[in-house]
Scaffold this motif. Structure first.
Motif, PDB file in Angstrom:
ATOM      1  N   ILE A 197      38.087  40.663  47.238  1.00 22.74           N
ATOM      2  CA  ILE A 197      39.120  39.674  47.566  1.00 22.74           C
ATOM      3  C   ILE A 197      38.458  38.307  47.656  1.00 22.74           C
ATOM      4  O   ILE A 197      37.551  38.114  48.452  1.00 22.74           O
ATOM      5  CB  ILE A 197      39.770  39.999  48.923  1.00 22.74           C
ATOM      6  N   GLY A 198      38.916  37.362  46.848  1.00 20.73           N
ATOM      7  CA  GLY A 198      38.287  36.040  46.832  1.00 20.73           C
ATOM      8  C   GLY A 198      36.954  36.101  46.120  1.00 20.73           C
ATOM      9  O   GLY A 198      35.947  35.597  46.613  1.00 20.73           O
ATOM     10  N   CYS A 199      36.957  36.716  44.937  1.00 16.91           N
ATOM     11  CA  CYS A 199      35.719  36.967  44.195  1.00 16.91           C
ATOM     12  C   CYS A 199      35.098  35.707  43.599  1.00 16.91           C
ATOM     13  O   CYS A 199      33.970  35.743  43.120  1.00 16.91           O
ATOM     14  CB  CYS A 199      35.961  37.983  43.091  1.00 16.91           C
ATOM     15  N   GLY A 200      35.811  34.590  43.632  1.00 19.64           N
ATOM     16  CA  GLY A 200      35.296  33.360  43.037  1.00 19.64           C
ATOM     17  C   GLY A 200      35.619  33.290  41.562  1.00 19.64           C
ATOM     18  O   GLY A 200      36.075  34.255  40.957  1.00 19.64           O
ATOM     19  N   SER A 201      35.367  32.145  40.968  1.00 24.91           N
ATOM     20  CA  SER A 201      35.700  31.958  39.548  1.00 24.91           C
ATOM     21  C   SER A 201      34.790  32.763  38.630  1.00 24.91           C
ATOM     22  O   SER A 201      35.189  33.133  37.535  1.00 24.91           O
ATOM     23  CB  SER A 201      35.641  30.479  39.187  1.00 24.91           C
ATOM     24  N   CYS A 202      33.572  33.067  39.076  1.00 26.22           N
ATOM     25  CA  CYS A 202      32.622  33.811  38.237  1.00 26.22           C
ATOM     26  C   CYS A 202      32.599  35.306  38.549  1.00 26.22           C
ATOM     27  O   CYS A 202      32.113  36.087  37.749  1.00 26.22           O
ATOM     28  CB  CYS A 202      31.212  33.243  38.398  1.00 26.22           C
ATOM     29  N   ILE A 257      29.624  50.735  38.478  1.00 26.87           N
ATOM     30  CA  ILE A 257      30.637  50.900  39.524  1.00 26.87           C
ATOM     31  C   ILE A 257      31.940  50.254  39.072  1.00 26.87           C
ATOM     32  O   ILE A 257      31.949  49.124  38.596  1.00 26.87           O
ATOM     33  CB  ILE A 257      30.143  50.283  40.854  1.00 26.87           C
ATOM     34  N   GLU A 258      33.038  50.987  39.221  1.00 28.66           N
ATOM     35  CA  GLU A 258      34.358  50.456  38.850  1.00 28.66           C
ATOM     36  C   GLU A 258      34.770  49.407  39.882  1.00 28.66           C
ATOM     37  O   GLU A 258      35.119  49.730  41.016  1.00 28.66           O
ATOM     38  CB  GLU A 258      35.384  51.590  38.811  1.00 28.66           C
ATOM     39  N   ALA A 259      34.694  48.146  39.483  1.00 26.46           N
ATOM     40  CA  ALA A 259      34.954  47.044  40.408  1.00 26.46           C
ATOM     41  C   ALA A 259      35.886  46.019  39.765  1.00 26.46           C
ATOM     42  O   ALA A 259      35.826  45.772  38.558  1.00 26.46           O
ATOM     43  CB  ALA A 259      33.651  46.376  40.819  1.00 26.46           C
ATOM     44  N   TYR A 260      36.728  45.420  40.614  1.00 27.03           N
ATOM     45  CA  TYR A 260      37.693  44.417  40.200  1.00 27.03           C
ATOM     46  C   TYR A 260      37.684  43.294  41.233  1.00 27.03           C
ATOM     47  O   TYR A 260      37.209  43.468  42.355  1.00 27.03           O
ATOM     48  CB  TYR A 260      39.101  45.016  40.117  1.00 27.03           C
ATOM     49  N   GLY A 261      38.241  42.155  40.852  1.00 27.48           N
ATOM     50  CA  GLY A 261      38.303  41.053  41.795  1.00 27.48           C
ATOM     51  C   GLY A 261      39.465  40.140  41.503  1.00 27.48           C
ATOM     52  O   GLY A 261      39.965  40.092  40.380  1.00 27.48           O
ATOM     53  N   PHE A 262      39.878  39.433  42.543  1.00 22.12           N
ATOM     54  CA  PHE A 262      40.882  38.395  42.330  1.00 22.12           C
ATOM     55  C   PHE A 262      40.545  37.186  43.183  1.00 22.12           C
ATOM     56  O   PHE A 262      39.878  37.279  44.210  1.00 22.12           O
ATOM     57  CB  PHE A 262      42.313  38.904  42.584  1.00 22.12           C
ATOM     58  N   ASP A 263      40.995  36.037  42.679  1.00 26.20           N
ATOM     59  CA  ASP A 263      40.732  34.762  43.345  1.00 26.20           C
ATOM     60  C   ASP A 263      41.698  33.742  42.758  1.00 26.20           C
ATOM     61  O   ASP A 263      42.121  33.878  41.602  1.00 26.20           O
ATOM     62  CB  ASP A 263      39.286  34.325  43.085  1.00 26.20           C
ATOM     63  N   ARG A 264      42.022  32.716  43.539  1.00 25.97           N
ATOM     64  CA  ARG A 264      42.881  31.648  43.009  1.00 25.97           C
ATOM     65  C   ARG A 264      42.195  30.902  41.877  1.00 25.97           C
ATOM     66  O   ARG A 264      42.856  30.282  41.053  1.00 25.97           O
ATOM     67  CB  ARG A 264      43.261  30.676  44.120  1.00 25.97           C
ATOM     68  N   CYS A 265      40.861  30.935  41.839  1.00 26.66           N
ATOM     69  CA  CYS A 265      40.114  30.213  40.814  1.00 26.66           C
ATOM     70  C   CYS A 265      39.713  31.099  39.636  1.00 26.66           C
ATOM     71  O   CYS A 265      39.112  30.616  38.683  1.00 26.66           O
ATOM     72  CB  CYS A 265      38.845  29.607  41.421  1.00 26.66           C
ATOM     73  N   ALA A 266      40.004  32.385  39.699  1.00 26.20           N
ATOM     74  CA  ALA A 266      39.595  33.309  38.633  1.00 26.20           C
ATOM     75  C   ALA A 266      40.511  33.167  37.423  1.00 26.20           C
ATOM     76  O   ALA A 266      41.655  32.734  37.534  1.00 26.20           O
ATOM     77  CB  ALA A 266      39.626  34.740  39.143  1.00 26.20           C
ATOM     78  N   GLU A 267      39.976  33.539  36.272  1.00 26.19           N
ATOM     79  CA  GLU A 267      40.790  33.587  35.055  1.00 26.19           C
ATOM     80  C   GLU A 267      41.429  34.958  34.967  1.00 26.19           C
ATOM     81  O   GLU A 267      40.844  35.960  35.382  1.00 26.19           O
ATOM     82  CB  GLU A 267      39.915  33.344  33.824  1.00 26.19           C
ATOM     83  N   ASN A 268      42.637  35.021  34.411  1.00 21.72           N
ATOM     84  CA  ASN A 268      43.309  36.303  34.212  1.00 21.72           C
ATOM     85  C   ASN A 268      42.705  37.009  33.005  1.00 21.72           C
ATOM     86  O   ASN A 268      43.180  36.882  31.889  1.00 21.72           O
ATOM     87  CB  ASN A 268      44.817  36.102  34.001  1.00 21.72           C
TER      88      ASN A 268
END
Length: 198
Positions: free
Chosen positions: A83-88, A100-111
């Motif tokens: 949560i809040g993974c950052g843009s990178c 490892i199966e990992a995902y992230g979201f952030d207001r600055c991330a690209e879809n």
């Protein structure tokens, strides 16, 4: 609006004194607007300083985040959500690089897979979906901010915190820093273990 109106009224006569006066008036109007729209901000900058301190936002190294959050890749339960993974998405990329199966979201991330551009209050946390949820210096910092404000939106953050916990699979974990003792104390000890570190 007032700034542009004042510039137009100057009719191109931009002397040093007039510009300084223009900027002082504009700064005062902005400070008054800020104090009226967010009284908490006025408390943070009440000493009359000329410039607002920048808010430090930074993507820490994956290694540092794993150390702070006490994450051992050998024991992490998948899938992982940052949560809040950052843009990178530094931590997400590191975890994926070791399988490892990992995902992230952030207001600055690209879809783009495995990332999603989203805000944590709008993100839909599906029940019993995630093995591990991570948030370093993100969700909990904002939750604390709203908890301390007299006009804060702490109810939305409290509901989202509970939603995050319920989106964990059985035996899952939510690793976050800093801690949230003001809400952790209300968790049912039969369903949740709270482990803290200095």
């Amino acid at each position: 609006y007032q700034l542009f109106y004042s510039i137009r009224e100057m009719n191109g006569a931009f002397g040093k004194e007039k510009l300084e006066s223009l900027m002082e008036n504009h700064s005062r109007r902005l400070a008054n607007w800020l104090s009226g729209s967010n009284a908490f901000a006025w408390k943070m900058y009440s000493d009359g300083q000329k410039f607002v301190e920048p808010v430090p936002c930074f993507e820490y190294s994956a290694e540092m985040q794993m150390e702070i959050l006490r994450i051992d890749p050998l024991w992490i339960k998948e899938p992982v959500l940052d949560i809040g993974c950052g843009s990178c998405g530094t931590l997400v990329n590191q975890l994926r690089s070791i399988g490892i199966e990992a995902y992230g979201f952030d207001r600055c991330a690209e879809n783009r897979s495995p990332f999603q551009k989203a805000d944590w209050l709008d993100f839909e946390f599906e029940p019993q979906k995630w093995g591990t949820i991570i948030s370093n210096q993100g969700f909990s910092n904002h939750f604390i901010h709203h908890h301390l404000r007299s006009d804060g939106d702490f109810i939305s953050y409290s509901r989202k915190y509970v939603g995050i916990l319920h989106s964990l699979t059985k035996g899952g974990s939510f690793h976050y820093a800093p801690g949230l003792p003001f809400i952790e104390q209300f968790l049912d000890p039969l369903n949740f273990d709270v482990v803290t570190y200095e």
